[in-house]
Design a protein around this motif. Structure first.
Motif, short mmCIF file in Angstrom:
data_model
loop_
_atom_site.label_atom_id
_atom_site.label_comp_id
_atom_site.label_asym_id
_atom_site.label_seq_id
_atom_site.Cartn_x
_atom_site.Cartn_y
_atom_site.Cartn_z
N MET A 106 19.24 -21.34 -9.19
CA MET A 106 18.06 -22.16 -9.50
C MET A 106 17.47 -21.72 -10.82
SD MET A 106 16.26 -22.64 -5.78
CE MET A 106 16.68 -21.00 -5.23
N VAL A 107 17.27 -22.68 -11.71
CA VAL A 107 16.77 -22.40 -13.05
C VAL A 107 15.66 -23.39 -13.39
CG1 VAL A 107 17.42 -22.07 -15.47
CG2 VAL A 107 19.12 -21.71 -13.68
N ARG A 108 14.59 -22.89 -14.00
CA ARG A 108 13.54 -23.78 -14.49
C ARG A 108 13.65 -23.86 -16.00
NH1 ARG A 108 7.62 -23.66 -14.99
NH2 ARG A 108 7.66 -21.42 -14.58
N ILE A 109 13.74 -25.06 -16.53
CA ILE A 109 14.01 -25.29 -17.95
C ILE A 109 12.99 -26.27 -18.51
CG2 ILE A 109 15.76 -25.96 -19.65
CD1 ILE A 109 17.88 -25.50 -17.52
N ASP A 110 12.52 -26.02 -19.73
CA ASP A 110 11.56 -26.95 -20.33
C ASP A 110 12.28 -28.06 -21.08
OD1 ASP A 110 12.30 -26.03 -22.86
OD2 ASP A 110 10.55 -24.76 -23.11
N ARG A 111 11.50 -28.99 -21.61
CA ARG A 111 12.08 -30.16 -22.26
C ARG A 111 12.97 -29.80 -23.44
NH1 ARG A 111 10.62 -35.64 -22.44
NH2 ARG A 111 8.71 -35.26 -21.24
N GLU A 112 12.68 -28.68 -24.10
CA GLU A 112 13.47 -28.26 -25.26
C GLU A 112 14.74 -27.52 -24.87
OE1 GLU A 112 12.60 -29.26 -28.24
OE2 GLU A 112 10.91 -30.27 -27.28
N GLY A 113 14.94 -27.33 -23.56
CA GLY A 113 16.14 -26.65 -23.12
C GLY A 113 15.99 -25.14 -22.98
N ARG A 114 14.76 -24.64 -23.11
CA ARG A 114 14.54 -23.20 -22.99
C ARG A 114 14.37 -22.82 -21.52
NH1 ARG A 114 11.07 -23.00 -26.32
NH2 ARG A 114 12.13 -22.08 -28.09
N VAL A 115 15.07 -21.78 -21.09
CA VAL A 115 15.01 -21.32 -19.70
C VAL A 115 13.72 -20.53 -19.48
CG1 VAL A 115 16.12 -19.92 -17.93
CG2 VAL A 115 17.52 -21.25 -19.54
N ILE A 116 12.91 -20.99 -18.54
CA ILE A 116 11.64 -20.34 -18.24
C ILE A 116 11.84 -19.22 -17.24
CG2 ILE A 116 9.30 -20.70 -17.36
CD1 ILE A 116 9.60 -23.65 -18.25
N ASP A 117 12.58 -19.48 -16.18
CA ASP A 117 12.94 -18.42 -15.24
C ASP A 117 14.18 -18.86 -14.47
OD1 ASP A 117 12.12 -20.00 -12.93
OD2 ASP A 117 10.06 -19.51 -13.48
N ALA A 118 14.81 -17.90 -13.80
CA ALA A 118 16.06 -18.18 -13.08
C ALA A 118 16.14 -17.28 -11.86
CB ALA A 118 17.26 -17.95 -13.99
N GLU A 119 16.70 -17.82 -10.78
CA GLU A 119 16.91 -17.05 -9.56
C GLU A 119 18.37 -17.19 -9.13
OE1 GLU A 119 13.63 -16.90 -6.58
OE2 GLU A 119 13.02 -18.76 -7.57
N LYS A 120 18.93 -16.07 -8.68
CA LYS A 120 20.32 -16.03 -8.24
C LYS A 120 21.23 -16.60 -9.32
CE LYS A 120 21.30 -16.49 -3.98
NZ LYS A 120 21.58 -17.02 -2.62
N ALA A 121 21.11 -16.05 -10.53
CA ALA A 121 21.85 -16.58 -11.68
C ALA A 121 23.21 -15.91 -11.86
CB ALA A 121 21.01 -16.43 -12.94
N ASP A 122 23.80 -15.39 -10.77
CA ASP A 122 25.11 -14.74 -10.88
C ASP A 122 26.16 -15.71 -11.41
OD1 ASP A 122 23.87 -12.57 -9.83
OD2 ASP A 122 24.75 -12.72 -7.84
N LEU A 123 26.05 -16.97 -11.01
CA LEU A 123 27.00 -17.97 -11.47
C LEU A 123 27.00 -18.09 -12.99
CD1 LEU A 123 28.90 -20.41 -10.96
CD2 LEU A 123 26.85 -21.82 -10.73
N LEU A 124 25.79 -18.14 -13.58
CA LEU A 124 25.67 -18.30 -15.03
C LEU A 124 26.02 -17.01 -15.76
CD1 LEU A 124 22.40 -20.41 -15.17
CD2 LEU A 124 24.77 -21.19 -15.13
N ALA A 125 25.99 -15.88 -15.06
CA ALA A 125 26.32 -14.60 -15.69
C ALA A 125 27.79 -14.56 -16.10
CB ALA A 125 26.02 -13.45 -14.73
N ARG A 126 28.59 -15.51 -15.61
CA ARG A 126 29.99 -15.58 -16.04
C ARG A 126 30.09 -15.92 -17.53
NH1 ARG A 126 32.03 -19.47 -11.05
NH2 ARG A 126 31.94 -17.90 -9.40
N TRP A 127 29.05 -16.59 -18.04
CA TRP A 127 29.08 -17.00 -19.45
C TRP A 127 28.04 -16.28 -20.31
CZ3 TRP A 127 29.07 -21.19 -15.71
CH2 TRP A 127 30.33 -21.73 -15.52
#
Length: 216
Positions: A106-127
């Protein structure tokens, strides 16, 4: 504290044995009683005493002689605030349990595409090792970033949930990811990312079996 936990604690600074400051510190250090509001009562109203009370974890400070009408009103206010705090803590605990039980990122992102916060981001840690504070175009593969930005714009423009998919190689194998998002405010969205590779493979197999003629 033993027995049933109180809704509010009233401690006299000067008491036999352990003083009120130490009792307050111990209450605040115990997870079972840390949420309980504490009123410190003392005959001294100097700044040092007040600071020491709050450093010990006191919620409020009352000097003697005590105005019974005043202390009654302040205790009612503290009791109300304490119950609201406890209710909020319970709600947050339920939220954490739900998040822990979900397989999704789960990720919260603003209109400009900036990540505000993230939970359980192991999936994205691959990149990427860092995510929060960066724009997704700076940290994630272009295909994911492009699809995500298109969905963010559509979500905020229509103020309705959106769903999209993208495919990306992971450790040499093609994986399919579903992106679900909903408005989390006027300028940001909540994005739920789920690996649906196995689900898509099963759907493909079902379709194949449904339309395949075994005789031919």
């Amino acid at each position: 504290v033993t027995g049933e936990d109180p809704d509010l604690g009233r401690l006299d600074v000067m008491r036999r044995g352990m003083d009120g400051y130490e009792v307050c510190r111990r209450m605040k250090g115990d997870p079972r009683t840390a949420h309980i509001p504490v009123v410190m009562v003392t005959g001294s109203d100097d700044i040092a005493s007040v600071e020491r009370a709050f450093q010990a974890g006191a919620t409020d400070f009352i000097s003697k002689p005590v105005n019974l009408h005043l202390i009654g009103q302040r205790i009612r206010n503290l009791d109300r605030a304490g119950k609201m705090t406890a209710a909020l803590a319970n709600a947050e605990a339920r939220h954490r349990a739900i998040v822990a039980a979900m397989p999704d990122t789960m990720v919260r992102i603003d209109r400009e595409g900036r990540v505000i916060d993230a939970e359980k981001a192991d999936l994205l840690a691959r990149w990427t090792k860092r995510l929060v504070g960066l724009r997704i175009a700076e940290s994630l593969p272009q295909e994911i970033a492009t699809v995500t930005m298109e969905l963010i714009e559509r979500t905020l423009t229509t103020n309705t949930p959106q769903v999209g998919e993208c495919s990306m190689p992971v450790e040499g194998l093609a994986r399919v990811f579903e992106l679900r998002m909903a408005p989390a405010g006027t300028e940001d969205v909540l994005v739920i990312i789920r690996d649906i590779t196995e689900r898509r493979a099963a759907e493909t197999q079902i379709k194949l079996l449904a339309y395949r003629d075994e005789l031919t």
